[in-house]
Design an enzyme around this catalytic site. Structure first.
Site, mmCIF file in Angstrom:
data_model
loop_
_atom_site.group_PDB
_atom_site.id
_atom_site.type_symbol
_atom_site.label_atom_id
_atom_site.label_comp_id
_atom_site.label_asym_id
_atom_site.label_seq_id
_atom_site.Cartn_x
_atom_site.Cartn_y
_atom_site.Cartn_z
ATOM 1 N N HIS A 47 0.814 -1.207 0.000
ATOM 2 C CA HIS A 47 0.000 0.000 0.000
ATOM 3 C C HIS A 47 0.852 1.263 0.000
ATOM 4 C CE1 HIS A 47 -3.798 2.096 0.629
ATOM 5 N NE2 HIS A 47 -3.211 2.830 1.557
ATOM 6 N N LYS A 90 -6.755 14.089 -7.413
ATOM 7 C CA LYS A 90 -6.211 12.755 -7.183
ATOM 8 C C LYS A 90 -7.361 11.790 -6.895
ATOM 9 C CE LYS A 90 -2.650 10.334 -4.464
ATOM 10 N NZ LYS A 90 -1.807 10.387 -3.241
ATOM 11 N N SER A 93 -8.035 4.547 -3.489
ATOM 12 C CA SER A 93 -8.957 3.477 -3.084
ATOM 13 C C SER A 93 -9.079 3.401 -1.568
ATOM 14 C CB SER A 93 -8.454 2.131 -3.612
ATOM 15 O OG SER A 93 -7.216 1.798 -2.994
ATOM 16 N N HIS A 94 -10.232 2.914 -1.120
ATOM 17 C CA HIS A 94 -10.428 2.516 0.274
ATOM 18 C C HIS A 94 -11.270 1.246 0.267
ATOM 19 C CE1 HIS A 94 -10.032 4.480 4.460
ATOM 20 N NE2 HIS A 94 -8.854 4.375 3.910
ATOM 21 N N ASN A 95 -10.757 0.258 -0.474
ATOM 22 C CA ASN A 95 -11.532 -0.954 -0.749
ATOM 23 C C ASN A 95 -11.664 -1.873 0.464
ATOM 24 O OD1 ASN A 95 -11.520 0.038 -3.366
ATOM 25 N ND2 ASN A 95 -9.822 -1.257 -4.019
ATOM 26 N N GLN A 239 -10.232 3.265 10.013
ATOM 27 C CA GLN A 239 -10.181 4.530 10.732
ATOM 28 C C GLN A 239 -11.587 5.091 10.951
ATOM 29 O OE1 GLN A 239 -8.960 3.844 7.693
ATOM 30 N NE2 GLN A 239 -6.858 4.504 7.467
ATOM 31 N N ASP A 267 -0.303 15.450 4.525
ATOM 32 C CA ASP A 267 -1.418 14.755 5.158
ATOM 33 C C ASP A 267 -0.908 13.507 5.867
ATOM 34 O OD1 ASP A 267 -3.851 13.268 5.599
ATOM 35 O OD2 ASP A 267 -3.524 12.321 3.657
ATOM 36 N N SER A 312 -5.130 7.527 12.779
ATOM 37 C CA SER A 312 -6.197 8.442 13.183
ATOM 38 C C SER A 312 -6.328 9.543 12.145
ATOM 39 C CB SER A 312 -5.885 9.044 14.556
ATOM 40 O OG SER A 312 -5.891 8.047 15.555
ATOM 41 N N SER A 538 -4.093 -0.407 -6.088
ATOM 42 C CA SER A 538 -4.709 -1.230 -5.048
ATOM 43 C C SER A 538 -4.646 -2.694 -5.484
ATOM 44 C CB SER A 538 -6.165 -0.811 -4.823
ATOM 45 O OG SER A 538 -6.797 -1.666 -3.880
#
Length: 741
Positions: A47, A90, A93-95, A239, A267, A312, A538
């Site tokens: 990742h 941009k 993914s947050h699969n 999260q 970030d 977090s 991903s």
């Protein structure tokens, strides 16, 4: 806490290979301690390190006259759009998190991509999403869809960014692993783009925003393995987001950049403090020292390992400018944000952390990061042996005998993937900020750039069924389809971001799909002179039921410069209807009609001809510049039939269509041949338009006119009231979700 024994077994439990563990020992000249092992494990995870993809990603075109920040340079890509402004964008993914906790997984996916944009000094003006689930009749898939849509709506609506476009696809291939890709777009002064680099020896390092807890620890590692029956035990790796806090964090960040109070900002996403600190240090060729005792915590008893790996949300790392600490704190106080100095920039190259007076981490930062000392693999790949048999299918195998074209059209229009996504986008606030020109559901989102006469068009697109049958041509299709979406608004495509969703790269057939897709993406971008400004890979999108379809989602940005004309899909009574582009009756491999009739995915996907795609683009551009095009709609899934039906529904107008005589009418009507547009013009412009099209050598057909309140296709005996089409199209998805279908 007593530190566990550091050995190969523990390293393997952290996702590190034998060779990687040996390499860490070689780098440090000793065994890592427990904290350092955790740091390496997240930074060398797929990742964060892109270790299985970076070799091929480097082949993609990144240069262009409008590029202000290219792929891998900053948190997001940036392109010059004139008027001293830049578009920053941009997709990521947050699969895996969404498959386990759909609400929080999707919500924090939105939050993370927004931070990538505003950390560079750009105010977000739009969000898009590309979502894929298993078949909608499955209760678990409905649960996932509900949670993901609620999560996106919650975060975007509370934060105050309009969610203006995207796609939602349903297919059994995504039943074991949903895909949730989020895209954010912002506008920044072109001379105020903030870098994510550390520099200036002695400059203070601040953390601003939320306190650090145990949520999301090892989230990056979690995203670098296949989902399994035990994955629900990984809920702590998902999260928890707070969009209201993020709104304040954005305002503070933009103010800090505007006042030149920071040297660099990053970030805190995957791998939290570890990633942001080490990447900023490596990018600036400096060291960073962190005092972990200074990090604001919201849970008791946290150890360095947890503090460094926590994911977090709503946190930023800021390298301030010495002497401006008080001004920085004043901005944070104004926005009611906690800001704490936790370290400083140092000479050398090491990422060093202290805790209770002891040095608990001392690692050369460059050895941790993508493009530096992180592993790079060229994995073996092989075309799946099964693909030859899968490709052995012809359009002649379609069971069309005794099938009524009108019934097929209405069934296609009701399919969850093709039907209107009103049930989804009505949950989003797509008008906040009052920049939205057209509502969601059209070919592309269109946003005005305040203070100018310019617009940007935005699209996400990919047909995973095509990519499964032929990853090279399927990826060509993903790019040109996304380009056609923005071209249909009158915009010029200027750059892309990508979210490349694939299976396990350690499996030769999965990796072959990835390698072929990158070849296709490279060729298409080079032909259209489009820079790839960044994105996300991903991998490991697999479950016990198998891999997802290879799904290289393309996020496209188009520009209509000052004085340019935008086009909508709104037809008007009396306009003439033209079909631009060549139709081939054999183009049904992976098609919507094939899925409807056979519930399968076989054959060869429609071939993409880049030269003809470009000819069509140039013709649309010339026609629009002369003010000839009244409406324009890209033709894709479901072919001409679905494109006509959508245009009728959006315009609340009927059409009277006469298909060309030289083709099988049913096949012509539903073919998914590429490079085609449906346009309407005023009668007075017929001669001028045909002259331009003849010069362009583009195949075209005058197929009818906008007329009445029915969709009439003469050769197919189709005659349907527009209100009937609207009911089917607009209500099908909600009826599936309520169990009526």
């Amino acid at each position: 806490m007593k530190e566990p024994k550091i050995d190969l077994e523990l390293a393997q439990q952290h996702g590190l290979s034998n060779e990687e563990f040996d390499r860490i020992i070689e780098i440090l000249g000793r065994k890592p301690n427990y904290t350092e092992l955790g740091v390496y494990s997240v930074m060398w995870s797929e990742h964060c390190s892109y270790k299985s993809s970076i070799k091929y990603l480097k082949t993609l075109p990144k240069e262009g006259k409008k590029v202000l920040a290219g792929a891998g340079e900053e948190n997001a890509g940036a392109l010059d759009i004139g008027n001293d402004l830049a578009v920053v964008f941009k997709i990521e993914s947050h699969n895996h998190p969404s498959a386990i906790e759909p609400f929080q997984g999707a919500a924090t996916g939105v939050g993370g991509i927004l931070r990538d944009v505003f950390s560079m000094g750009a105010r977000p003006i739009a969000a898009l999403d590309s979502l894929r689930f298993g078949e909608i009749h499955n209760p678990h898939q409905q649960h996932l869809l509900n949670g993901v849509v609620e999560g996106i709506a919650h975060y975007g609506n509370c934060f105050g960014v309009p969610t203006v476009g995207g796609e939602v696809v349903f297919d059994k291939a995504y039943g074991g692993n949903c895909l949730v890709n989020a895209m954010a777009v912002g506008i920044s002064p072109s001379d105020k783009i903030m870098s994510a680099k550390a520099g200036g020896i002695g400059n203070p390092v601040f953390i601003i925003g939320a306190s650090t807890g145990r949520d999301g620890i090892h989230g990056a590692t979690f995203a670098s393995v296949e989902l399994s029956e035990d994955s629900r035990q990984d809920r702590p790796s998902v999260q928890i987001g707070d969009p209201f806090l993020e709104k304040s964090l954005m305002e503070a960040t933009l103010e800090i950049i505007e006042q030149d109070l920071a040297y660099g900002i990053q970030d805190m996403g995957a791998a939290g403090i570890t990633c942001s600190s080490s990447e900023m240090a490596a990018a600036g060729n400096v060291g960073i020292e962190i005092d972990l005792d200074k990090v604001p915590l919201r849970e008791e008893g946290m150890i360095p390992y947890e503090i460094l790996l926590s994911e977090s949300q709503e946190r930023m790392l800021i390298v301030g400018n010495s002497g401006k600490e008080n001004e920085l704190r004043a901005v944070a106080q104004k926005w009611d944000l906690h800001m704490e100095k936790i370290g400083e920039v140092t000479e050398g190259e090491n990422f060093v952390c202290w805790w209770k007076g002891e040095k608990v981490c001392d690692i050369p930062a460059e050895t941790l990061v993508l493009g530096g000392g992180a592993p790079v693999y060229d994995r073996p790949f092989k075309k799946p042996a099964s693909l030859e048999k899968i490709n052995d299918w012809s359009y002649r195998d379609l069971p069309l005998k005794n099938r009524d074209p009108q019934e097929m059209l209405t069934s296609l229009l009701s399919m969850p993937t093709l039907a209107s996504k009103r049930w989804v986008f009505t949950q989003y606030d797509h008008q906040v900020g009052i920049n939205t020109v057209v509502k969601p559901g059209y070919d592309a989102a269109l946003m005005r750039i305040k203070g100018t006469d310019s617009f940007i068009a935005l699209s996400t697109d990919c047909n995973g069924r095509y990519c499964y049958l032929d990853p090279y041509n399927g990826t060509l299709h993903a790019l040109v389809e996304s380009a056609r979406n923005v071209i249909a608004t009158g915009a010029e495509p200027i750059g892309i971001t990508n979210c490349l969703n694939f299976g396990n790269p350690e499996k030769e057939d999965s990796y072959w799909y990835f390698v072929e897709a990158i070849k296709g993406l490279k060729d298409a971008c080079e032909y259209f002179n489009l820079p790839v400004t960044g994105g996300n890979v991903s991998f490991y999108n697999e479950s016990p039921t198998g891999s997802v379809y290879p799904t290289p989602v393309i996020g496209m940005v188009g520009l209509i410069e000052d004085g340019g004309k935008y086009i909508t899909q709104q037809m008007h009574e009396g306009e003439l209807i033209y079909l631009l582009g060549e139709t081939r009756i054999e183009d049904f491999g992976g098609s919507a009609l094939q899925k409807l009739l056979e519930n399968d995915c076989r054959g060869k996907c429609p071939k993409v001809d880049l030269e003809k795609e470009y000819l069509a683009y140039q013709a649309i551009k010339k026609l629009n510049n002369k003010g000839i095009i009244a409406s324009c709609h890209d033709i894709s899934d479901g072919g001409l039939g679905i494109a006509l039906a959508e245009s009728c529904i959006w315009s609340n107008s009927g059409v009277d269509i006469q298909l060309p005589q030289d083709f099988d009418s049913t096949l012509f009507f539903f073919s998914e041949s590429q490079g085609r547009y449906l346009i309407t013009i005023a009668e007075k412009d017929r001669e001028s338009m045909e002259e331009i099209l003849n010069e362009s050598k583009l195949v075209y057909h005058n197929i009818g006119e906008v007329y009445g309140d029915k969709m009439t296709i003469n050769q197919l005996n189709i005659s349907i009231q527009i209100n009937t089409l609207k009911s089917l199209y607009n209500n099908s998805l909600s009826r599936y979700m309520t169990g009526e279908i």
